[in-house]
Design a protein around this motif. Structure first.
Motif, PDB file in Angstrom:
ATOM      1  N   HIS A  33      -5.767  54.872 -21.301  1.00 21.66           N
ATOM      2  CA  HIS A  33      -6.978  55.649 -21.580  1.00 21.66           C
ATOM      3  C   HIS A  33      -7.487  55.422 -23.005  1.00 21.66           C
ATOM      4  N   ASN A  34      -6.565  55.155 -23.972  1.00 18.36           N
ATOM      5  CA  ASN A  34      -7.036  54.918 -25.353  1.00 18.36           C
ATOM      6  C   ASN A  34      -7.740  53.575 -25.485  1.00 18.36           C
ATOM      7  N   GLY A  35      -7.203  52.540 -24.831  1.00 17.03           N
ATOM      8  CA  GLY A  35      -7.867  51.234 -24.855  1.00 17.03           C
ATOM      9  C   GLY A  35      -9.265  51.358 -24.261  1.00 17.03           C
ATOM     10  N   LEU A  77      -8.236  43.901 -21.455  1.00 15.51           N
ATOM     11  CA  LEU A  77      -7.264  43.158 -20.646  1.00 15.51           C
ATOM     12  C   LEU A  77      -6.096  44.072 -20.302  1.00 15.51           C
ATOM     13  N   GLU A  78      -5.899  44.317 -19.024  1.00 13.44           N
ATOM     14  CA  GLU A  78      -4.838  45.218 -18.581  1.00 13.44           C
ATOM     15  C   GLU A  78      -3.844  44.450 -17.715  1.00 13.44           C
ATOM     16  N   ARG A  79      -2.572  44.619 -18.051  1.00 21.57           N
ATOM     17  CA  ARG A  79      -1.507  43.878 -17.373  1.00 21.57           C
ATOM     18  C   ARG A  79      -1.300  44.337 -15.926  1.00 21.57           C
ATOM     19  N   GLY A 139      -5.478  52.630 -16.729  1.00 23.19           N
ATOM     20  CA  GLY A 139      -5.007  54.006 -16.938  1.00 23.19           C
ATOM     21  C   GLY A 139      -3.721  54.080 -17.734  1.00 23.19           C
ATOM     22  N   GLY A 140      -2.871  53.030 -17.654  1.00 22.49           N
ATOM     23  CA  GLY A 140      -1.594  53.100 -18.370  1.00 22.49           C
ATOM     24  C   GLY A 140      -0.804  54.295 -17.875  1.00 22.49           C
ATOM     25  N   ALA A 141      -0.375  55.146 -18.805  1.00 15.17           N
ATOM     26  CA  ALA A 141       0.418  56.320 -18.417  1.00 15.17           C
ATOM     27  C   ALA A 141      -0.450  57.441 -17.851  1.00 15.17           C
ATOM     28  N   ALA A 142      -1.773  57.265 -17.864  1.00 15.31           N
ATOM     29  CA  ALA A 142      -2.668  58.243 -17.227  1.00 15.31           C
ATOM     30  C   ALA A 142      -3.249  57.561 -15.988  1.00 15.31           C
ATOM     31  N   CYS A 189       2.731  59.120 -13.968  1.00 17.08           N
ATOM     32  CA  CYS A 189       3.396  59.461 -15.254  1.00 17.08           C
ATOM     33  C   CYS A 189       2.869  60.804 -15.749  1.00 17.08           C
ATOM     34  N   SER A 190       1.816  60.774 -16.606  1.00 10.52           N
ATOM     35  CA  SER A 190       1.319  62.045 -17.151  1.00 10.52           C
ATOM     36  C   SER A 190       0.679  62.840 -16.026  1.00 10.52           C
ATOM     37  N   TYR A 191       0.770  64.153 -16.111  1.00  8.11           N
ATOM     38  CA  TYR A 191       0.402  64.985 -14.949  1.00  8.11           C
ATOM     39  C   TYR A 191      -0.494  66.164 -15.300  1.00  8.11           C
ATOM     40  N   VAL A 192      -0.521  66.605 -16.548  1.00  5.53           N
ATOM     41  CA  VAL A 192      -1.418  67.705 -16.926  1.00  5.53           C
ATOM     42  C   VAL A 192      -2.249  67.294 -18.141  1.00  5.53           C
ATOM     43  N   VAL A 193      -3.396  67.945 -18.297  1.00  5.78           N
ATOM     44  CA  VAL A 193      -4.306  67.546 -19.376  1.00  5.78           C
ATOM     45  C   VAL A 193      -4.759  68.772 -20.160  1.00  5.78           C
ATOM     46  N   SER A 209      -2.253  39.805 -18.248  1.00  9.65           N
ATOM     47  CA  SER A 209      -1.297  40.162 -19.291  1.00  9.65           C
ATOM     48  C   SER A 209      -1.492  39.290 -20.528  1.00  9.65           C
ATOM     49  N   VAL A 210      -1.510  39.929 -21.667  1.00 11.21           N
ATOM     50  CA  VAL A 210      -1.629  39.192 -22.933  1.00 11.21           C
ATOM     51  C   VAL A 210      -0.225  38.837 -23.400  1.00 11.21           C
ATOM     52  N   SER A 211      -0.009  37.579 -23.787  1.00 16.84           N
ATOM     53  CA  SER A 211       1.325  37.253 -24.301  1.00 16.84           C
ATOM     54  C   SER A 211       1.317  37.061 -25.821  1.00 16.84           C
ATOM     55  N   GLY A 254      -3.949  52.644 -29.922  1.00 15.10           N
ATOM     56  CA  GLY A 254      -3.234  53.419 -28.906  1.00 15.10           C
ATOM     57  C   GLY A 254      -2.470  54.591 -29.491  1.00 15.10           C
ATOM     58  N   SER A 255      -1.600  55.166 -28.671  1.00 23.31           N
ATOM     59  CA  SER A 255      -0.876  56.391 -29.051  1.00 23.31           C
ATOM     60  C   SER A 255       0.070  56.199 -30.226  1.00 23.31           C
ATOM     61  N   ALA A 256       0.370  54.955 -30.571  1.00 21.06           N
ATOM     62  CA  ALA A 256       1.256  54.731 -31.716  1.00 21.06           C
ATOM     63  C   ALA A 256       0.523  54.920 -33.033  1.00 21.06           C
ATOM     64  N   GLY A 310       0.523  60.700 -29.236  1.00 18.85           N
ATOM     65  CA  GLY A 310       0.476  60.610 -27.777  1.00 18.85           C
ATOM     66  C   GLY A 310      -0.128  61.804 -27.077  1.00 18.85           C
ATOM     67  N   GLY A 311      -0.193  61.665 -25.775  1.00 19.83           N
ATOM     68  CA  GLY A 311      -0.862  62.653 -24.932  1.00 19.83           C
ATOM     69  C   GLY A 311      -2.205  62.085 -24.504  1.00 19.83           C
ATOM     70  N   ILE A 312      -2.745  62.641 -23.426  1.00 17.08           N
ATOM     71  CA  ILE A 312      -4.062  62.151 -22.973  1.00 17.08           C
ATOM     72  C   ILE A 312      -5.092  62.813 -23.875  1.00 17.08           C
ATOM     73  N   MET A 313      -5.381  62.141 -24.966  1.00 17.37           N
ATOM     74  CA  MET A 313      -6.176  62.745 -26.026  1.00 17.37           C
ATOM     75  C   MET A 313      -7.410  61.900 -26.321  1.00 17.37           C
TER      76      MET A 313
END
Ligand code: FAD
Length: 528
Positions: free
Chosen positions: A13-15, A32-34, A39-42, A56-60, A265-267, A499-501, A506-509
């Motif tokens: 979601h951050n990308g 580019l999404e692998r 959505g990644g973790a969302a 993965c993530s379940y509440v917002v 996928s980006v290498s 991203g979240s790093a 983190g979190g769906i923010m």
């Protein structure tokens, strides 16, 4: 070759937020999404035929209101349904059931302790004040305290002024939140063990810390900062699962002209003379661009995609020191019927909110003791939601989906591998649930168990950390992901992190993606 101005690595979601803002500002953007889906973790996926899960993530709650507004996410399909309250079953046959109705919750807490019912109001008010102080920080680029850059100094000054404007009590609370354990902090307000246990659970999510570890009070606040439709600290379910949030953001990005490629996928990030000039895909294709914006974590971005030969030694050491230490797992269940809790039998409204297996502080700390010594918790903390009760579209009629977020599942096991222990880990979660809802074993149609190793393999979350790195104080604000590099820039020119790093974590923010887009635009000529 390509004519993209910005390539975003990762369609979490951050990308996607990053891409949407950049495309709206006139940039030609490619995401580019692998995985086969964004959505990644969302993400929402039909894991078993007819049963759709927020895998993965379940509440917002933390999704920034300004992003919802600016990207017009409701028009792109975003709908948040309220999640009403938290139900905590207790082994003595009692329970604690806090709901959004203030008077009801007060009466319920008073059933356990009249003193706590009084304190609950004061606590709620204090946390709202704390949240109000911290909230604007979420949308800012962290100033570098070692730099004399006038803009950064102004930001620091304004932070200091806002701190000064807090009441004395709020100042003390703020400092305590930054330094104390969740339990020590809550001990100052409450006496009821189950209340403190279930509230302290927010302080350990995604960290390798226990409820009595210093620093967890801040994580508690992090999870308090959300709001839904202006209602502070409320949590909700997204209709269609958390993937619907990512899809709405992707819709906004596509409408603004961004392109999104899945199964790509980006290498490598191509670096020439210290400048990022494109990416190499896993299939060997080269794509050139003017800016690379990475939404994957620092381990993947720098140690795998860029390569240490292009980076200053000190920065490489910082990236190697950055702590992931995944501690969570997930068990998704397809059910034939609803779980029946011994302490409150039947299919009541208590199943519509979160169900928290956090009956006492000692229980929570023992769950952590297992993890400290390299074992998954035999009796874990479990945070449960049953989205099919709120959003029937996710399961066939009469059936249900149940999402169980589990702690602790340490990435590094003392004995054996996660592949060997995966089933037993799933069993320990089911056995724990069965202690409170004995019918659970008879109503499971299918189960999906995700270990931290699965989170790493499938979603690229290093060591399975759900937030792309722990939300501990030494990795927050101007220290996330590394001292001196918290402003979405990196030692490689034209390579950014989104991203979240990065701040605020983190979190769906969506805040990292939006803040990073602002930075990229500022440094590459602004809006067109
Ligand atoms: C089990 C679990 C439960 C959670 N529960 C909640 C919750 O209930 N509420 C909440 O707010 N937050 C929750 N979180 C945290 C939240 O989901 C994450 O912090 C957030 O979704 C991260 O978003 P992101 O875009 O920064 O990164 P990610 O979602 O990690 O996105 C990164 C993307 O990059 C892709 N990628 C990886 N490698 C490559 C590559 N080489 N090339 C191209 N693409 C690549 C990945 O597939 C992924 O799609 C949870 C997380 C997990 C894992």
């Amino acid at each position: 070759m390509s004519n993209y101005e910005v390539i975003v690595i990762g369609g979490g979601h951050n990308g996607l937020v990053n891409a949407a803002y950049l495309a709206r500002a006139g940039r030609k953007v490619l995401v580019l999404e692998r995985r086969h889906v964004v959505g990644g973790a969302a993400v929402t996926e039909e894991v078993f035929p007819g049963f759709t899960f927020s895998v993965c993530s379940y509440v917002v709650s933390l999704l920034r209101p300004e992003i919802i507004r600016e990207l017009e996410l409701p028009r792109h399909g975003l709908e948040i349904l309220p999640l009403d309250g938290t139900f905590t079953p207790m082994p003595n046959g009692d329970y604690l059931w806090r709901v959004n109705d203030h008077a009801k919750t007060r009466r319920e807490i008073a059933r356990h302790s009249k003193v706590d019912a009084e304190a609950y109001d004061e606590y709620g008010k204090a946390m709202v004040d704390m949240g109000r102080f911290v909230k604007p920080i979420l949308s800012m680029t962290p100033p570098d305290p070692t730099s004399l850059d006038p803009r950064g100094l102004m930001d620091l000054l304004s932070l200091g002024r806002r701190f000064q404007a807090l009441s004395d009590q709020d100042k003390y609370n703020q400092i305590q939140l930054m330094t104390m354990s969740a339990v020590d902090f809550l001990d100052q307000w409450f006496e009821t063990d189950v209340l403190k246990a279930t509230m302290s659970a927010s302080g350990i999510i995604g960290t390798f810390l226990g409820v009595r570890s210093p620093g967890t009070a801040y994580v508690l606040l992090h999870h308090y900062m959300g709001e839904i439709d202006g209602a502070f600290r409320s949590w909700g379910l997204s209709r269609g699962g958390t993937g619907a949030i990512s899809n709405a953001i992707a819709g906004a990005a596509l409408e603004a002209g961004a392109e999104v490629r899945t199964d790509t996928s980006v290498s490598k990030v191509i670096v020439k003379d210290g400048v990022a000039v494109g990416v190499v895909l896993e299939n060997g294709d080269y794509l050139t661009c003017q800016v690379v914006s990475s939404s994957v974590d620092p381990n993947l971005t720098f140690l795998h995609m860029v390569g240490t030969e292009h980076l200053p030694d000190e920065f490489v050491s910082d990236v190697r020191r950055y702590k992931f230490r995944g501690s969570s797992g997930k068990v998704n269940l397809a059910l034939d019927a609803l779980p029946d809790f011994t302490c409150l039998p039947g299919p009541g409204a208590h199943l519509r909110g979160a169900v928290s297996i956090s009956p006492s502080i000692d229980y929570m700390e023992r769950a952590y003791d297992d993890a400290k010594y390299g074992r998954y918790s035999r009796r874990p903390y479990v945070d449960i939601v049953i989205p099919s009760l709120t959003d029937p579209s996710v399961a066939p009629p009469g059936k249900h989906v149940m999402s169980c977020f589990v702690q602790y599942a340490p990435y590094h096991l003392r004995e054996g591998t996660w592949d060997e222990h995966k089933d037993a880990f799933g069993d320990s979660v089911i056995n724990t649930l069965a202690e409170h809802a004995p019918n659970i074993k008879n109503i499971i149609l299918h189960r999906q168990v995700l270990t931290p190793l699965d989170l790493e393999r499938e979603w690229g979350l290093t060591e399975g950390n759900i937030f792309q790195g722990e939300l501990t104080l030494e990795q927050l604000f101007f220290l996330r992901p590394a001292p001196g590099w918290a402003q979405y820039r990196t030692p490689i020119k034209n390579l950014y992190m989104c991203g979240s790093a990065t701040h605020p974590g983190g979190g769906i923010m969506g805040a990292p993606g939006r803040n990073a887009a602002r930075r990229i635009l500022k440094e590459t000529g602004g809006r067109r």
